[in-house]
Write a protein that holds these residues in place. Structure first.
Motif, PDB file in Angstrom:
ATOM      1  N   ALA A   1       0.831  -1.201   0.000  1.00 35.99           N
ATOM      2  CA  ALA A   1       0.000   0.000   0.000  1.00 35.99           C
ATOM      3  C   ALA A   1       0.868   1.255   0.000  1.00 35.99           C
ATOM      4  O   ALA A   1       2.075   1.201   0.248  1.00 35.99           O
ATOM      5  CB  ALA A   1      -0.922   0.004   1.218  1.00 35.99           C
ATOM      6  N   GLU A   2       0.233   2.387  -0.279  1.00 36.90           N
ATOM      7  CA  GLU A   2       0.874   3.684  -0.101  1.00 36.90           C
ATOM      8  C   GLU A   2       0.553   4.163   1.313  1.00 36.90           C
ATOM      9  O   GLU A   2      -0.607   4.220   1.703  1.00 36.90           O
ATOM     10  CB  GLU A   2       0.352   4.682  -1.125  1.00 36.90           C
ATOM     11  CG  GLU A   2       0.970   6.071  -0.992  1.00 36.90           C
ATOM     12  CD  GLU A   2       0.394   7.060  -1.990  1.00 36.90           C
ATOM     13  OE1 GLU A   2       1.160   7.593  -2.810  1.00 36.90           O
ATOM     14  OE2 GLU A   2      -0.835   7.293  -1.939  1.00 36.90           O
ATOM     15  N   LEU A   3       1.602   4.485   2.085  1.00 37.00           N
ATOM     16  CA  LEU A   3       1.390   4.965   3.450  1.00 37.00           C
ATOM     17  C   LEU A   3       1.228   6.480   3.458  1.00 37.00           C
ATOM     18  O   LEU A   3       1.988   7.195   2.813  1.00 37.00           O
ATOM     19  CB  LEU A   3       2.571   4.581   4.343  1.00 37.00           C
ATOM     20  CG  LEU A   3       2.821   3.094   4.597  1.00 37.00           C
ATOM     21  CD1 LEU A   3       3.932   2.923   5.622  1.00 37.00           C
ATOM     22  CD2 LEU A   3       1.552   2.390   5.065  1.00 37.00           C
ATOM     23  N   ILE A   4       0.229   6.958   4.188  1.00 38.55           N
ATOM     24  CA  ILE A   4       0.000   8.390   4.383  1.00 38.55           C
ATOM     25  C   ILE A   4       0.219   8.667   5.868  1.00 38.55           C
ATOM     26  O   ILE A   4      -0.495   8.108   6.718  1.00 38.55           O
ATOM     27  CB  ILE A   4      -1.428   8.813   3.986  1.00 38.55           C
ATOM     28  CG1 ILE A   4      -1.832   8.190   2.633  1.00 38.55           C
ATOM     29  CG2 ILE A   4      -1.544  10.322   3.965  1.00 38.55           C
ATOM     30  CD1 ILE A   4      -1.080   8.690   1.453  1.00 38.55           C
ATOM     31  N   ILE A   5       1.203   9.513   6.198  1.00 38.28           N
ATOM     32  CA  ILE A   5       1.576   9.750   7.596  1.00 38.28           C
ATOM     33  C   ILE A   5       1.785  11.247   7.803  1.00 38.28           C
ATOM     34  O   ILE A   5       2.369  11.916   6.951  1.00 38.28           O
ATOM     35  CB  ILE A   5       2.879   9.001   7.951  1.00 38.28           C
ATOM     36  CG1 ILE A   5       2.800   7.523   7.541  1.00 38.28           C
ATOM     37  CG2 ILE A   5       3.181   9.117   9.434  1.00 38.28           C
ATOM     38  CD1 ILE A   5       4.105   6.765   7.712  1.00 38.28           C
ATOM     39  N   HIS A   6       1.308  11.753   8.929  1.00 38.14           N
ATOM     40  CA  HIS A   6       1.541  13.161   9.271  1.00 38.14           C
ATOM     41  C   HIS A   6       2.840  13.260  10.058  1.00 38.14           C
ATOM     42  O   HIS A   6       2.968  12.667  11.130  1.00 38.14           O
ATOM     43  CB  HIS A   6       0.374  13.725  10.086  1.00 38.14           C
ATOM     44  CG  HIS A   6       0.285  15.214  10.036  1.00 38.14           C
ATOM     45  ND1 HIS A   6       0.000  15.904   8.868  1.00 38.14           N
ATOM     46  CD2 HIS A   6       0.462  16.167  10.996  1.00 38.14           C
ATOM     47  CE1 HIS A   6      -0.010  17.201   9.105  1.00 38.14           C
ATOM     48  NE2 HIS A   6       0.287  17.386  10.389  1.00 38.14           N
ATOM     49  N   ASN A   7       3.797  14.002   9.511  1.00 41.20           N
ATOM     50  CA  ASN A   7       5.167  14.041  10.044  1.00 41.20           C
ATOM     51  C   ASN A   7       5.789  12.661   9.927  1.00 41.20           C
ATOM     52  O   ASN A   7       6.218  12.048  10.924  1.00 41.20           O
ATOM     53  CB  ASN A   7       5.195  14.539  11.493  1.00 41.20           C
ATOM     54  CG  ASN A   7       6.604  14.877  11.945  1.00 41.20           C
ATOM     55  OD1 ASN A   7       7.516  15.039  11.128  1.00 41.20           O
ATOM     56  ND2 ASN A   7       6.808  14.979  13.251  1.00 41.20           N
ATOM     57  N   ALA A   8       5.857  12.179   8.699  1.00 44.70           N
ATOM     58  CA  ALA A   8       6.299  10.816   8.412  1.00 44.70           C
ATOM     59  C   ALA A   8       7.678  10.469   8.984  1.00 44.70           C
ATOM     60  O   ALA A   8       7.864   9.340   9.460  1.00 44.70           O
ATOM     61  CB  ALA A   8       6.280  10.574   6.899  1.00 44.70           C
TER      62      ALA A   8
ATOM     63  N   LEU B   1       2.316  16.390   6.504  1.00 46.31           N
ATOM     64  CA  LEU B   1       2.815  17.631   7.099  1.00 46.31           C
ATOM     65  C   LEU B   1       3.589  18.429   6.057  1.00 46.31           C
ATOM     66  O   LEU B   1       3.424  19.653   5.950  1.00 46.31           O
ATOM     67  CB  LEU B   1       3.704  17.336   8.305  1.00 46.31           C
ATOM     68  CG  LEU B   1       4.323  18.565   8.992  1.00 46.31           C
ATOM     69  CD1 LEU B   1       3.242  19.530   9.453  1.00 46.31           C
ATOM     70  CD2 LEU B   1       5.212  18.143  10.153  1.00 46.31           C
ATOM     71  N   LYS B   2       4.396  17.763   5.276  1.00 49.67           N
ATOM     72  CA  LYS B   2       5.132  18.427   4.196  1.00 49.67           C
ATOM     73  C   LYS B   2       4.163  19.007   3.172  1.00 49.67           C
ATOM     74  O   LYS B   2       4.324  20.140   2.707  1.00 49.67           O
ATOM     75  CB  LYS B   2       6.086  17.442   3.531  1.00 49.67           C
ATOM     76  CG  LYS B   2       6.910  18.052   2.412  1.00 49.67           C
ATOM     77  CD  LYS B   2       7.835  17.017   1.781  1.00 49.67           C
ATOM     78  CE  LYS B   2       8.627  17.624   0.630  1.00 49.67           C
ATOM     79  NZ  LYS B   2       9.507  16.615  -0.028  1.00 49.67           N
ATOM     80  N   MET B   3       3.133  18.236   2.821  1.00 52.40           N
ATOM     81  CA  MET B   3       2.116  18.720   1.886  1.00 52.40           C
ATOM     82  C   MET B   3       1.451  19.983   2.421  1.00 52.40           C
ATOM     83  O   MET B   3       1.275  20.966   1.697  1.00 52.40           O
ATOM     84  CB  MET B   3       1.039  17.645   1.663  1.00 52.40           C
ATOM     85  CG  MET B   3       1.461  16.472   0.814  1.00 52.40           C
ATOM     86  SD  MET B   3       0.133  15.226   0.728  1.00 52.40           S
ATOM     87  CE  MET B   3      -1.220  16.199   0.072  1.00 52.40           C
ATOM     88  N   ALA B   4       1.072  19.952   3.707  1.00 49.14           N
ATOM     89  CA  ALA B   4       0.363  21.081   4.306  1.00 49.14           C
ATOM     90  C   ALA B   4       1.238  22.328   4.343  1.00 49.14           C
ATOM     91  O   ALA B   4       0.757  23.441   4.095  1.00 49.14           O
ATOM     92  CB  ALA B   4      -0.089  20.711   5.715  1.00 49.14           C
ATOM     93  N   LYS B   5       2.521  22.166   4.645  1.00 51.31           N
ATOM     94  CA  LYS B   5       3.427  23.316   4.684  1.00 51.31           C
ATOM     95  C   LYS B   5       3.573  23.951   3.307  1.00 51.31           C
ATOM     96  O   LYS B   5       3.717  25.170   3.181  1.00 51.31           O
ATOM     97  CB  LYS B   5       4.792  22.882   5.210  1.00 51.31           C
ATOM     98  CG  LYS B   5       4.806  22.606   6.702  1.00 51.31           C
ATOM     99  CD  LYS B   5       6.199  22.183   7.175  1.00 51.31           C
ATOM    100  CE  LYS B   5       6.230  21.981   8.681  1.00 51.31           C
ATOM    101  NZ  LYS B   5       7.574  21.557   9.149  1.00 51.31           N
TER     102      LYS B   5
END
Length: 226
Positions: A84-91, A121-125
């Motif tokens: 799967a593709e993992l989606i993590i906030h502040n990976a 988190l990177k996306m949001a920044k």
């Protein structure tokens, strides 16, 4: 596309200082729709929990005493996330801890088991530069109810992250839908053309003479008209 929204809670901030994972949650989504499948376990860290960390997640060592060790759940966890593709906030934080736990078992690092890792988190920044982009701030920005999040918890945070990610990428979804609709309309308009209704007009004598002159000029130059 199969995506897994992942979150962990830990005994402290630094895996290289011996801190361990105490809770892990992974929530599955298929083609941007929740499947209601998830992986969620508490884990005995075999060490003390920092006071600051316990204030954040509220998990005590006493609560974890009868929980499995990471070694006992590692294979089940990998089986759930594999491919799967993992989606993590502040990976980097979660990946660092998971890689540490896997290395203790002489297993390959986390990226070797999945198709990719996305850091929200990177996306949001990149989307909201200069603003607060923690999970609570993003929930407020996108109108997502996080009223149950009085303490950090891996399962709730993974579920909230899934909602945040869908909101963050909604424009991409709309674009894909528009492209798909446009392609369908193009195909339909092509299929609906009725060539039998077209009138066939014979060439005039002037057009025939002009064409014959063109063929003769090609022959004289040595070129073939066919």
């Amino acid at each position: 596309m199969r995506q897994i929204f992942l979150d962990t809670e830990t005994t402290g901030l630094y895996p290289d200082q011996g801190h361990r994972i105490i809770e892990i949650a992974a929530v599955e989504m298929l083609n941007r729709r929740p499947t209601q499948r998830h992986f969620h376990l508490y884990i005995n860290p075999e060490r003390e929990i920092d006071a600051g960390a316990q204030e954040v997640h509220g998990i005590s060592l006493e609560f974890l005493q009868d929980k499995p060790l990471f070694a006992q759940i590692a294979q089940d966890f990998i089986a759930f996330i594999r491919g799967a593709e993992l989606i993590i906030h502040n990976a980097p934080f979660d990946v660092g801890f998971l890689n540490m736990e896997l290395s203790r078992l002489s297993m390959d690092p986390l990226p070797s088991f999945v198709s990719g890792i996305v850091d929200t988190l990177k996306m949001a920044k990149e989307m909201r530069p200069g603003q607060r982009n923690n999970l609570d701030a993003l929930c407020r920005h996108y109108g997502i109810d996080n009223s149950q999040r009085t303490l950090h918890g891996a399962l709730l945070d993974a579920e909230l992250l899934a909602d945040v990610y869908i909101a963050m990428t909604r424009g991409q979804e709309s674009l894909l839908m528009e492209l798909s609709t446009s392609e369908q309309q193009t195909m339909q308009s092509h299929i609906e053309v009725d060539f039998s209704a077209m009138k066939r007009l014979p060439p005039s004598e002037e057009e025939l003479a002009s064409h014959q002159q063109y063929i003769e000029s090609l022959s004289k130059s040595g070129a073939s008209p066919w």
